[in-house]
Design an enzyme around this catalytic site. Structure first.
Site, mmCIF file in Angstrom:
data_model
loop_
_atom_site.group_PDB
_atom_site.id
_atom_site.type_symbol
_atom_site.label_atom_id
_atom_site.label_comp_id
_atom_site.label_asym_id
_atom_site.label_seq_id
_atom_site.Cartn_x
_atom_site.Cartn_y
_atom_site.Cartn_z
ATOM 1 N N TYR A 96 20.417 5.867 -6.610
ATOM 2 C CA TYR A 96 18.968 5.846 -6.818
ATOM 3 C C TYR A 96 18.453 4.421 -6.704
ATOM 4 O O TYR A 96 19.197 3.448 -6.891
ATOM 5 C CB TYR A 96 18.585 6.457 -8.174
ATOM 6 C CG TYR A 96 18.912 5.632 -9.395
ATOM 7 C CD1 TYR A 96 18.042 4.641 -9.855
ATOM 8 C CD2 TYR A 96 20.080 5.856 -10.122
ATOM 9 C CE1 TYR A 96 18.332 3.897 -10.991
ATOM 10 C CE2 TYR A 96 20.378 5.122 -11.252
ATOM 11 C CZ TYR A 96 19.503 4.132 -11.690
ATOM 12 O OH TYR A 96 19.783 3.401 -12.809
ATOM 13 N N CYS A 97 17.181 4.296 -6.368
ATOM 14 C CA CYS A 97 16.489 3.005 -6.394
ATOM 15 C C CYS A 97 15.240 3.193 -7.245
ATOM 16 O O CYS A 97 15.237 4.001 -8.181
ATOM 17 C CB CYS A 97 16.202 2.489 -4.989
ATOM 18 S SG CYS A 97 15.173 3.567 -3.959
ATOM 19 N N TRP A 98 14.170 2.469 -6.962
ATOM 20 C CA TRP A 98 12.983 2.552 -7.803
ATOM 21 C C TRP A 98 12.331 3.928 -7.735
ATOM 22 O O TRP A 98 12.019 4.535 -8.759
ATOM 23 C CB TRP A 98 11.996 1.464 -7.404
ATOM 24 C CG TRP A 98 10.649 1.579 -8.063
ATOM 25 C CD1 TRP A 98 9.465 1.883 -7.480
ATOM 26 C CD2 TRP A 98 10.364 1.425 -9.456
ATOM 27 N NE1 TRP A 98 8.448 1.905 -8.410
ATOM 28 C CE2 TRP A 98 8.979 1.635 -9.644
ATOM 29 C CE3 TRP A 98 11.155 1.131 -10.579
ATOM 30 C CZ2 TRP A 98 8.369 1.552 -10.891
ATOM 31 C CZ3 TRP A 98 10.539 1.054 -11.814
ATOM 32 C CH2 TRP A 98 9.166 1.264 -11.959
#
Length: 356
Positions: A96-98
């Site tokens: 995941y990222c932002w």
């Protein structure tokens, strides 16, 4: 190449299905907060993220993407050669990222090409944050609480630790918030976590507790240092039964001096804390307190602070709240044996409460 899968939820059961949860955000983003158990394998460093973002806004989106892609390729290659070098072919990572956008997609594409069954968390970190908010702000608290209460310096935190050693379910809010919960409570060289990190730690601990058994918490104000206790827990604490520790003022003063040794030995920190008292002391009082500190009579200083600030604040809070009680424990002292006996007695009362 394995197909990239999408995960829509961030509850513990869903996250537990993966061999690793990879947070692809920058180290600064990760330090502010992250999903429990996540490892930080950034596709952009703090400096690279700032550089690419500046170019994207001020110069050219195309140039920003090209430079960012080069950084991402190099960084993911390094992770493959180091942190991920020993992962087997059956490895199942969640990335995941932002917000589940370009950074996590870029990393997931490379990992899937290795042959790993790779999943992206839809919505990224924000999906995790919505889960935390729903549990701690919007839902009711699911656990039965018992509070350990008492005047400042009555050994509550140490008794809580002893209860944990005895197998009781405990939430130590001061440990989670890296603060001892009072004006003098900051921990040297250990800053408080962000509010978001505090809440993630709290939820992670909460999810590991048995809802069929009581959970013991130290009575606190609505904030531990600068960290706010989330509404669901705070409302449950306000209604929870409590055991009150009571000890002589002189014993409490001696205990405070032992507990706050770091402040006692740092005169600048002591003076600054005294100046921040909610009821500002006058010049003569500050001078008198300074003379006690100069003389090394910290127990007398602690007694003065208890009389002026801590004890009146506790009495005011006690009058305001409806306080269901499991009784008062009268301690003659606050040495290790006294606190061991208090922990044993609280465990006994909690067992009776659990059967009620």
């Amino acid at each position: 190449m394995s197909a990239i899968e999408i995960l829509e939820t961030a509850d513990p059961e869903s996250l537990a299905r993966y061999d690793a949860i990879i947070d692809a955000r920058s180290p600064a983003e990760f330090a502010e907060d992250h999903a429990p158990g996540a490892i930080n394998l950034p596709v952009l460093t703090n400096e690279e993220r700032t550089e690419v973002g500046t170019i994207y806004v001020q110069e050219s989106r195309f140039r920003a993407r090209r430079i960012g892609a080069a950084y991402i390729a190099r960084n993911v290659a390094r992770h493959l050669e180091t942190a991920l070098a020993d992962r087997p072919g059956s490895f199942k990572p969640l990335v995941y990222c932002w917000r589940g956008g370009q950074r996590s997609t870029a990393m997931a594409m490379i990992l899937s090409q290795v042959g790993w069954r790779t999943t992206i968390l839809s919505g990224g970190y924000r999906t995790w944050r919505r889960h935390v908010t729903a549990r701690l702000y919007d839902a009711s608290w699911p656990l039965r609480l018992v509070l350990v209460d008492g005047y400042t310096g009555s050994g509550k935190t140490e008794v809580l630790q002893k209860l944990a050693e005895r197998g009781q379910q405990v939430i130590d809010l001061e440990a989670l918030a890296a603060h001892r919960g009072s004006l003098f409570g900051g921990l040297a060289a250990r800053p408080q976590p962000s509010q978001k990190m505090f809440e993630s730690r709290l939820l992670g601990l909460m999810d590991g507790l048995d809802p069929q058994r009581p959970v013991i918490v130290e009575a606190e104000s609505s904030k531990v240092g600068e960290r706010m206790i989330p509404p669901a827990l705070w409302q449950a604490m306000a209604a929870a039964p409590r055991v009150e520790l009571s000890a002589p003022a002189q014993a409490r003063a001696a205990y405070l001096v032992r507990t706050y040794r770091d402040i006692v030995e740092d005169r600048a920190a002591l003076d600054e804390a005294l100046r921040r008292l909610p009821t500002p002391p006058g010049r003569k009082r500050l001078q008198a307190w300074g003379e006690l500190a100069d003389a090394g009579d910290f127990e007398a200083l602690a007694l003065a602070l208890m009389e002026l600030h801590y004890d009146p604040a506790y009495r005011r809070a006690s009058r305001k709240a409806a306080r269901p009680s499991l009784g008062v424990l009268e301690l003659t002292g606050l040495e290790a044996a006294d606190l061991d006996a208090a922990a044993d007695e609280i465990a006994r009362r909690v067992a009776v409460f659990a059967r009620s």
